[in-house]
Design a protein around this motif. Structure first.
Motif, mmCIF file in Angstrom:
data_model
loop_
_atom_site.group_PDB
_atom_site.id
_atom_site.type_symbol
_atom_site.label_atom_id
_atom_site.label_comp_id
_atom_site.label_asym_id
_atom_site.label_seq_id
_atom_site.Cartn_x
_atom_site.Cartn_y
_atom_site.Cartn_z
ATOM 1 N N CYS A 139 0.828 -1.201 0.000
ATOM 2 C CA CYS A 139 0.000 0.000 0.000
ATOM 3 C C CYS A 139 0.865 1.255 0.000
ATOM 4 O O CYS A 139 1.809 1.361 0.783
ATOM 5 N N ASN A 162 -0.492 4.243 0.516
ATOM 6 C CA ASN A 162 -1.205 5.256 1.311
ATOM 7 C C ASN A 162 -0.786 5.197 2.771
ATOM 8 O O ASN A 162 -0.451 4.124 3.278
ATOM 9 N N LYS A 172 -5.305 8.131 -1.589
ATOM 10 C CA LYS A 172 -6.503 8.121 -0.747
ATOM 11 C C LYS A 172 -6.724 9.463 -0.061
ATOM 12 O O LYS A 172 -7.812 9.726 0.464
ATOM 13 N N CYS A 194 -2.697 5.547 6.125
ATOM 14 C CA CYS A 194 -3.983 5.661 6.820
ATOM 15 C C CYS A 194 -3.675 5.379 8.284
ATOM 16 O O CYS A 194 -3.115 4.321 8.601
ATOM 17 N N GLY A 212 -4.557 -3.529 -0.679
ATOM 18 C CA GLY A 212 -4.208 -2.148 -0.396
ATOM 19 C C GLY A 212 -4.173 -1.399 -1.722
ATOM 20 O O GLY A 212 -4.699 -1.877 -2.737
ATOM 21 N N GLU A 213 -3.535 -0.230 -1.735
ATOM 22 C CA GLU A 213 -3.484 0.565 -2.961
ATOM 23 C C GLU A 213 -2.026 0.682 -3.419
ATOM 24 O O GLU A 213 -1.261 1.470 -2.872
ATOM 25 N N TYR A 237 -5.180 4.378 10.743
ATOM 26 C CA TYR A 237 -5.899 3.335 11.481
ATOM 27 C C TYR A 237 -5.637 1.938 10.931
ATOM 28 O O TYR A 237 -6.301 0.985 11.322
ATOM 29 N N CYS A 238 -4.668 1.801 9.989
ATOM 30 C CA CYS A 238 -4.552 0.523 9.274
ATOM 31 C C CYS A 238 -3.173 -0.106 9.416
ATOM 32 O O CYS A 238 -2.147 0.567 9.260
ATOM 33 N N GLN A 249 -4.461 -7.224 8.836
ATOM 34 C CA GLN A 249 -4.816 -5.802 8.716
ATOM 35 C C GLN A 249 -5.395 -5.304 10.046
ATOM 36 O O GLN A 249 -5.156 -4.209 10.478
ATOM 37 N N PHE A 273 -1.710 -1.964 7.362
ATOM 38 C CA PHE A 273 -1.015 -2.027 6.062
ATOM 39 C C PHE A 273 -0.503 -0.662 5.618
ATOM 40 O O PHE A 273 0.020 -0.531 4.498
ATOM 41 N N SER A 274 -0.680 0.359 6.448
ATOM 42 C CA SER A 274 -0.268 1.723 6.092
ATOM 43 C C SER A 274 1.196 1.745 5.628
ATOM 44 O O SER A 274 2.044 1.023 6.169
HETATM 45 S S1 SF4 Z 1 -4.835 -0.952 2.905
HETATM 46 FE FE1 SF4 Z 1 -6.479 0.563 2.660
HETATM 47 S S2 SF4 Z 1 -6.904 1.299 4.718
HETATM 48 FE FE2 SF4 Z 1 -4.905 0.269 4.756
HETATM 49 S S3 SF4 Z 1 -3.369 1.865 4.450
HETATM 50 FE FE3 SF4 Z 1 -3.874 1.025 2.438
HETATM 51 S S4 SF4 Z 1 -5.540 2.295 1.646
HETATM 52 FE FE4 SF4 Z 1 -5.359 2.694 3.841
#
Ligand code: SF4
Length: 371
Positions: free
Chosen positions: A85, A87, A199, A89, A130-131, A91-92, A337, A94-95
């Protein structure tokens, strides 16, 4: 082209929140007996003033759900394809800034996971990533859908928001449903929780369901991450969004989820706590507001809570979930996650559903229905 953003911009978060907290027992009583409930009724039903009316709300919710859906609960399971990922985030697990080993499943690994999921009895799978657009992109999704399509009657995706043309490319590959949660409709807090990566574009995410509707997707799922902001206000905006989409894209079906922030490695504490009782209030409020929408509850919630919520408005439930890529067969020990709360197997969940007089449904859709 118009979008939900045109409506959203006419609302102010603080005024909306104040109007929810100003609702009285008279407003709640009016909402309870209304034949067609409005957004103002929804505000009353999620307000603190509705707390003493929970039993009445639950009885109406149960009755409406039985009338529309019957005594059935659909079962689905997530298949995490990748934890890569770009991004951040807050709360995640995988950030991007969380130093964990990254993994994207190969075609062979995907099939190993699919074999275990099929053994559990599932015909509905939710693909999650993830992204990471270099590796987990439309091309990867096409190949994955092509690979797994023969094995499932219903395929859902919870991946990064895509362009309209991308969704148009994926539906012929068997994509039925897309889940895209706004996380929070509070724009300033959204920026704080999504400081880096694609995101962080609030508006692009907000307009994703419009693109899904324009692409003619069969079903889309909405929701917020409960705990980031005032849940009553965030869920009002979810209801507003749903209301708009149903009118604009009436050919699509809709589902709602209400994930509460769960612990994960390096985790964020919820800004706002929501009690079990308040979650029941929210589920019933959604059902009273909308008789058609599917309501889904995941393994984030405890077994006790899930046992008790079956009859009150829920229509779909996951079980036996793993929230790490390879979690079923390839790499069961990899970082999740978020932590699962209800760890019972799909068969145990199916037994619990039957014990309550409901039928667990493993297959609720077949693509031949639209051919
Ligand atoms: S997996 Fe989704 S929620 Fe987690 S960091 Fe990546 S975009 Fe954000």
């Amino acid at each position: 082209m118009s979008s939900f953003n045109d409506i959203f911009e006419t609302y102010n978060w603080d005024d909306t929140k104040a109007s929810i907290y100003a609702k009285t027992s008279a407003d709640v009583e009016r909402a309870l007996v209304a034949s067609k409930r409005t957004l103002e009724d929804f505000k009353a039903l999620v307000s603190p003033a509705a707390a003493p009316y929970l039993e009445q709300m639950a009885a109406i919710s149960q009755q409406l759900t039985l009338k529309r859906f019957g005594k059935v609960i659909q079962l689905y399971v997530p298949l995490y394809l990748s934890n890569e990922c770009n991004n951040i985030c807050t709360y995640c697990g995988f950030s991007y800034d969380n130093k964990v080993r990254r993994k994207t499943l190969s075609p062979m690994e995907i099939m190993q996971e699919v074999a275990v999921i099929k053994d559990m009895g599932y015909d509905h799978v939710l693909l999650v990533t993830g992204e990471a657009n270099l590796t987990v992109n439309v091309d990867y999704f096409k190949k994955t859908l092509d690979l797994i399509r023969p094995h499932f009657a219903h395929i859902s995706m919870e991946v990064q928001p895509l362009d309209l043309e991308d969704y148009g490319q994926l539906t012929p590959y068997g994509l039925n449903t897309v889940l895209v949660y706004q996380e929070t409709y509070h724009q300033e807090d959204y920026k704080k929780h999504h400081p880096k990566g694609k995101k962080s574009n609030f508006q692009y995410r907000l307009e994703t369901p419009d693109r899904l509707g324009q692409a003619g997707i069969h079903k889309m799922g909405l929701g917020v991450l409960i705990g980031l902001e005032d849940w009553r206000t965030d869920c009002f905006f979810t209801a507003l969004h749903l209301n708009y989409l149903e009118k604009q894209y009436w050919q699509s079906k809709y589902s709602l989820s209400f994930p509460r922030l769960r612990p994960f490695s390096g985790g964020l504490e919820p800004k706002v706590e929501m009690s079990d009782r308040e979650l029941v209030q929210l589920i019933c409020a959604y059902r009273l507001f909308n008789e058609e929408v599917e309501l889904s509850i995941s393994t984030r919630e405890s077994s006790n809570f899930r046992n008790n919520i079956i009859k009150l408005g829920i229509t779909s439930i996951s079980a036996g979930s793993k929230t790490n890529p390879g979690g079923y067969a390839v790499e069961p020990e990899a970082l999740e996650q978020f932590e699962i709360s209800d760890e019972r197997s799909p068969q145990e969940i199916a037994k619990m559903i039957r014990a309550q007089g409901y039928e667990p449904v493993w297959k609720d859709w077949d693509n031949c229905l639209v051919k």
